[in-house]
Motif scaffolding. Structure first.
Motif, short mmCIF file in Angstrom:
data_model
loop_
_atom_site.label_atom_id
_atom_site.label_comp_id
_atom_site.label_asym_id
_atom_site.label_seq_id
_atom_site.Cartn_x
_atom_site.Cartn_y
_atom_site.Cartn_z
N GLN A 1 16.75 106.25 118.70
CA GLN A 1 16.16 105.39 117.67
C GLN A 1 17.14 104.28 117.30
O GLN A 1 18.31 104.54 117.03
N ASP A 2 16.65 103.03 117.28
CA ASP A 2 17.48 101.90 116.85
C ASP A 2 17.34 101.76 115.33
O ASP A 2 16.22 101.64 114.81
N ILE A 3 18.48 101.76 114.64
CA ILE A 3 18.50 101.78 113.18
C ILE A 3 19.35 100.62 112.66
O ILE A 3 20.54 100.54 112.99
N PRO A 4 18.77 99.73 111.83
CA PRO A 4 19.59 98.69 111.21
C PRO A 4 20.50 99.33 110.16
O PRO A 4 20.05 100.17 109.37
N VAL A 5 21.78 98.96 110.19
CA VAL A 5 22.76 99.57 109.28
C VAL A 5 23.66 98.50 108.67
O VAL A 5 23.74 97.37 109.14
N SER A 6 24.34 98.93 107.62
CA SER A 6 25.38 98.12 107.00
C SER A 6 26.64 98.97 106.96
O SER A 6 26.58 100.17 106.62
N THR B 1 35.92 97.24 115.18
CA THR B 1 36.26 97.28 113.75
C THR B 1 36.42 95.87 113.19
O THR B 1 36.01 95.59 112.06
N HIS B 2 36.98 94.96 113.98
CA HIS B 2 37.09 93.56 113.57
C HIS B 2 35.69 92.96 113.41
O HIS B 2 35.44 92.20 112.48
N ASN B 3 34.80 93.33 114.34
CA ASN B 3 33.42 92.83 114.27
C ASN B 3 32.74 93.26 112.98
O ASN B 3 32.08 92.46 112.33
N LEU B 4 32.89 94.54 112.61
CA LEU B 4 32.24 95.04 111.39
C LEU B 4 32.85 94.43 110.13
O LEU B 4 32.15 94.22 109.14
N LEU B 5 34.15 94.17 110.16
CA LEU B 5 34.77 93.51 109.00
C LEU B 5 34.21 92.10 108.81
O LEU B 5 33.98 91.66 107.69
N ALA B 6 33.97 91.40 109.92
CA ALA B 6 33.45 90.04 109.86
C ALA B 6 31.94 90.01 109.61
O ALA B 6 31.43 89.12 108.91
N HIS B 7 31.23 90.98 110.18
CA HIS B 7 29.77 91.03 110.10
C HIS B 7 29.34 92.48 109.87
O HIS B 7 29.05 93.20 110.82
N PRO B 8 29.28 92.93 108.62
CA PRO B 8 28.99 94.34 108.33
C PRO B 8 27.56 94.79 108.67
O PRO B 8 27.33 95.99 108.84
N ASP B 9 26.62 93.86 108.78
CA ASP B 9 25.27 94.25 109.19
C ASP B 9 25.25 94.42 110.71
O ASP B 9 25.69 93.53 111.44
N ALA B 10 24.75 95.57 111.14
CA ALA B 10 24.76 95.91 112.56
C ALA B 10 23.55 96.78 112.86
O ALA B 10 22.65 96.92 112.03
N GLU B 11 23.57 97.39 114.05
CA GLU B 11 22.52 98.32 114.44
C GLU B 11 23.17 99.47 115.21
O GLU B 11 24.15 99.25 115.93
N ILE B 12 22.64 100.66 115.02
CA ILE B 12 23.09 101.77 115.84
C ILE B 12 21.89 102.37 116.56
O ILE B 12 20.77 102.32 116.07
N SER B 13 22.17 102.89 117.73
CA SER B 13 21.19 103.69 118.46
C SER B 13 21.61 105.13 118.26
O SER B 13 22.70 105.54 118.65
N TRP B 14 20.74 105.90 117.59
CA TRP B 14 21.02 107.30 117.25
C TRP B 14 19.87 108.14 117.76
O TRP B 14 18.74 108.00 117.31
N LYS B 15 20.15 108.95 118.78
CA LYS B 15 19.16 109.86 119.36
C LYS B 15 17.89 109.12 119.77
O LYS B 15 16.78 109.56 119.50
#
Length: 156
Positions: free
Chosen positions: A107-112, A91-105
């Motif tokens: 598939q790698d998806i760029p997210v904010s 959660t600290h990481n997302l507060l500092a850097h909201p752009d991230a990536e998730i692996s969902w089923k």
């Protein structure tokens, strides 16, 4: 569903809170790696993603298996930390850097990611409690407000 209720009851116990943070992420990472991103062991209980965020202090990529609540247009990520005292590092990481990536089923998806507050958080929290009631037990154990992030696809 007796199985689902049993899992919810067990996941609300203090014993689970002590053991799960050490066991569940390690198993999830191993299964995710072995299945080339298609499966998470914990997804048998709840939908899940692997979040790749940028470390708030280190700047290095950090991979974290997380339960999530899919919603139209994205996902809710819940910083319950299994009902432990501190906010989880991701959660600290997302507060500092909201752009991230998730692996969902698989598939790698760029997210904010965006931290939810006020009425928007209250509405999301109500939906989360209907989705997974043990979150109420986790919140009751801690003085901090559990962080909830809305994660949406990023272009590119």
């Amino acid at each position: 569903m007796i199985g689902e209720r049993l899992v919810q009851k067990v996941s609300s116990t203090r014993g689970f809170t002590k053991v799960a943070p050490h066991v569940v992420p390690a198993l999830d990472k191993a299964v995710h790696r072995l299945t080339r991103g298609k499966y998470l062991l914990s997804a048998q209980m709840l939908p899940g993603v692997i979040l790749t965020s940028t470390g708030a202090r280190s700047g290095l990529p950090r991979r974290t298996p997380l339960a999530c609540m899919p919603e139209e247009g994205g996902w809710l990520l819940i910083g319950s930390n299994f009902g432990r005292t501190d906010h989880p590092a991701w959660t600290h990481n997302l507060l500092a850097h909201p752009d991230a990536e998730i692996s969902w089923k698989g598939q790698d998806i760029p997210v904010s990611a965006r931290l939810l507050e006020g009425e928007e958080r209250a509405a999301a929290w109500k939906a989360l409690l209907a989705f997974w009631p043990p979150y109420a037990t986790y919140q009751a154990r801690v003085e901090r407000e559990i962080r909830v992030f809305r994660v949406t696809r990023r272009a590119g």
